[in-house]
Design an enzyme around this catalytic site. Sequence first.
Site, PDB file in Angstrom:
ATOM      1  CE  LYS A   9     -45.675 -49.214 -15.781  1.00 56.70           C
ATOM      2  NZ  LYS A   9     -44.985 -48.628 -17.060  1.00 56.70           N
ATOM      3  CE1 TYR A  49     -43.624 -43.758 -15.223  1.00 58.94           C
ATOM      4  CE2 TYR A  49     -45.993 -43.799 -15.071  1.00 58.94           C
ATOM      5  CZ  TYR A  49     -44.782 -44.481 -15.083  1.00 58.94           C
ATOM      6  OH  TYR A  49     -45.002 -45.724 -15.137  1.00 58.94           O
ATOM      7  CG  PHE A  57     -44.092 -41.493 -23.925  1.00 54.17           C
ATOM      8  CD1 PHE A  57     -44.132 -41.393 -22.534  1.00 54.17           C
ATOM      9  CD2 PHE A  57     -42.708 -41.141 -24.550  1.00 54.17           C
ATOM     10  CE1 PHE A  57     -42.877 -41.419 -21.645  1.00 54.17           C
ATOM     11  CE2 PHE A  57     -41.339 -41.047 -23.736  1.00 54.17           C
ATOM     12  CZ  PHE A  57     -41.484 -41.160 -22.329  1.00 54.17           C
ATOM     13  NE  ARG A  85     -34.984 -49.519 -13.515  1.00 54.54           N
ATOM     14  CZ  ARG A  85     -35.960 -48.550 -14.409  1.00 54.54           C
ATOM     15  NH1 ARG A  85     -37.106 -48.190 -14.124  1.00 54.54           N
ATOM     16  NH2 ARG A  85     -35.028 -47.987 -15.514  1.00 54.54           N
ATOM     17  CB  THR A  91     -38.188 -48.946 -20.926  1.00 52.82           C
ATOM     18  OG1 THR A  91     -37.455 -48.401 -19.874  1.00 52.82           O
ATOM     19  CG2 THR A  91     -39.292 -48.041 -20.983  1.00 52.82           C
ATOM     20  NE  ARG A 102     -41.305 -53.039 -17.858  1.00 50.28           N
ATOM     21  CZ  ARG A 102     -40.644 -51.953 -17.661  1.00 50.28           C
ATOM     22  NH1 ARG A 102     -39.365 -51.407 -17.738  1.00 50.28           N
ATOM     23  NH2 ARG A 102     -41.383 -50.712 -16.922  1.00 50.28           N
ATOM     24  CG  ASN A 112     -43.792 -51.232 -19.708  1.00 47.63           C
ATOM     25  OD1 ASN A 112     -44.344 -50.578 -18.935  1.00 47.63           O
ATOM     26  ND2 ASN A 112     -42.617 -50.196 -19.959  1.00 47.63           N
ATOM     27  CG  HIS A 115     -42.827 -47.945 -11.543  1.00 49.76           C
ATOM     28  ND1 HIS A 115     -41.964 -46.996 -12.375  1.00 49.76           N
ATOM     29  CD2 HIS A 115     -42.746 -47.751 -10.397  1.00 49.76           C
ATOM     30  CE1 HIS A 115     -41.167 -46.330 -11.465  1.00 49.76           C
ATOM     31  NE2 HIS A 115     -41.685 -46.596 -10.402  1.00 49.76           N
ATOM     32  CD  GLU A 126     -40.653 -43.769  -8.573  1.00 49.70           C
ATOM     33  OE1 GLU A 126     -40.506 -45.184  -8.196  1.00 49.70           O
ATOM     34  OE2 GLU A 126     -40.195 -43.338  -9.454  1.00 49.70           O
TER      35      GLU A 126
HETATM   36  P1  GTP Z   1     -41.150 -47.132 -15.440  1.00 50.02           P
HETATM   37  O1  GTP Z   1     -40.616 -48.481 -14.545  1.00 50.02           O
HETATM   38  O2  GTP Z   1     -42.802 -47.193 -15.730  1.00 50.02           O
HETATM   39  O3  GTP Z   1     -40.840 -45.782 -14.915  1.00 50.02           O
HETATM   40  O4  GTP Z   1     -40.501 -47.726 -16.819  1.00 50.02           O
HETATM   41  P2  GTP Z   1     -38.991 -47.396 -17.104  1.00 50.02           P
HETATM   42  O5  GTP Z   1     -38.177 -46.886 -15.988  1.00 50.02           O
HETATM   43  O6  GTP Z   1     -38.481 -48.636 -17.758  1.00 50.02           O
HETATM   44  O7  GTP Z   1     -38.991 -46.350 -18.321  1.00 50.02           O
HETATM   45  P3  GTP Z   1     -39.050 -44.587 -18.118  1.00 50.02           P
HETATM   46  O8  GTP Z   1     -39.269 -44.197 -16.923  1.00 50.02           O
HETATM   47  O9  GTP Z   1     -38.444 -44.115 -19.341  1.00 50.02           O
HETATM   48  O10 GTP Z   1     -40.536 -44.335 -18.883  1.00 50.02           O
HETATM   49  C1  GTP Z   1     -41.729 -44.642 -18.156  1.00 50.02           C
HETATM   50  C2  GTP Z   1     -42.804 -45.297 -19.082  1.00 50.02           C
HETATM   51  O11 GTP Z   1     -43.148 -44.566 -20.089  1.00 50.02           O
HETATM   52  C3  GTP Z   1     -42.313 -46.606 -19.497  1.00 50.02           C
HETATM   53  O12 GTP Z   1     -42.576 -47.628 -18.625  1.00 50.02           O
HETATM   54  C4  GTP Z   1     -43.170 -46.711 -20.702  1.00 50.02           C
HETATM   55  O13 GTP Z   1     -44.438 -47.383 -20.247  1.00 50.02           O
HETATM   56  C5  GTP Z   1     -43.495 -45.302 -21.183  1.00 50.02           C
HETATM   57  N1  GTP Z   1     -42.536 -44.949 -22.493  1.00 50.02           N
HETATM   58  C6  GTP Z   1     -41.357 -44.755 -22.131  1.00 50.02           C
HETATM   59  N2  GTP Z   1     -40.626 -44.446 -23.578  1.00 50.02           N
HETATM   60  C7  GTP Z   1     -41.823 -44.526 -24.416  1.00 50.02           C
HETATM   61  C8  GTP Z   1     -41.731 -44.135 -25.478  1.00 50.02           C
HETATM   62  O14 GTP Z   1     -41.112 -44.235 -26.641  1.00 50.02           O
HETATM   63  N3  GTP Z   1     -43.083 -44.374 -26.175  1.00 50.02           N
HETATM   64  C9  GTP Z   1     -44.228 -44.674 -25.535  1.00 50.02           C
HETATM   65  N4  GTP Z   1     -45.702 -44.833 -25.962  1.00 50.02           N
HETATM   66  N5  GTP Z   1     -44.348 -44.877 -24.132  1.00 50.02           N
HETATM   67  C10 GTP Z   1     -43.294 -44.668 -23.532  1.00 50.02           C
HETATM   68 MG    MG Z   2     -39.064 -45.232 -14.932  1.00 54.70          MG
END
Ligand code: GTP
Ligand code: MG
Length: 148
Positions: A9, A49, A57, A85, A91, A102, A112, A115, A126
């Site tokens: 990112k 997303y 968010f 992962r 996350t 992370r 973070n 992805h 994707e």
């Molecule tokens: P990705 O690999 O980026 O998809 O992350 P993930 O699979 O670990 O998490 P998820 O798909 O649930 O969420 C996508 C992204 O949204 C995360 O990487 C975070 O940056 C953001 N995100 C998720 N939950 C929160 C939250 O509660 N608050 C905020 N500000 N951002 C969030």
């Molecule tokens: Mg995700």
Amino acid sequence: RERTFIAVKPDGVARGLVGEIIARFEKKGFVVVGLKQLTPTKELAEAHYAEHKERPFFGGLVSFITSGPVVAICLEGKGVVAAARLMIGVTNPLASAPGTIRGDYAIDVAKNIIHGSDSVESSTRELKLWFADNELLAVATPNPNLYE
Ligand code: GTP
Ligand code: MG
């Protein structure tokens, strides 16, 4: 062969973590079969997303991911979707185990670093969004650690 979609990112790119991140996956035995740098359009970010579009968010997430260059990576290898992962960590980086990407490099859930696709179905979706067919190697250069 299984493939996954990884994106460093904008925060990870700005902090100079691209080489370190790719090195971890390569040393593990996964093979880079696609690699490019781009600043995602709003359309691409929203499609990527889409599952989060009702979340509070979502707006911040899309503006962050489109705020600068992202390094898009396609990795190939046995079990790569789940293994990547695990290497990335959960996350919220404050909860990510030390030794994960992370866990070692981030503290903010909204920044973070990286992805990774969360399932084989997600990786297929994707990879189609982020890469044209001719941007991915049809056959990976064999890694002796990967191909037994
Ligand atoms: P990705 O690999 O980026 O998809 O992350 P993930 O699979 O670990 O998490 P998820 O798909 O649930 O969420 C996508 C992204 O949204 C995360 O990487 C975070 O940056 C953001 N995100 C998720 N939950 C929160 C939250 O509660 N608050 C905020 N500000 N951002 C969030
Ligand atoms: Mg995700």
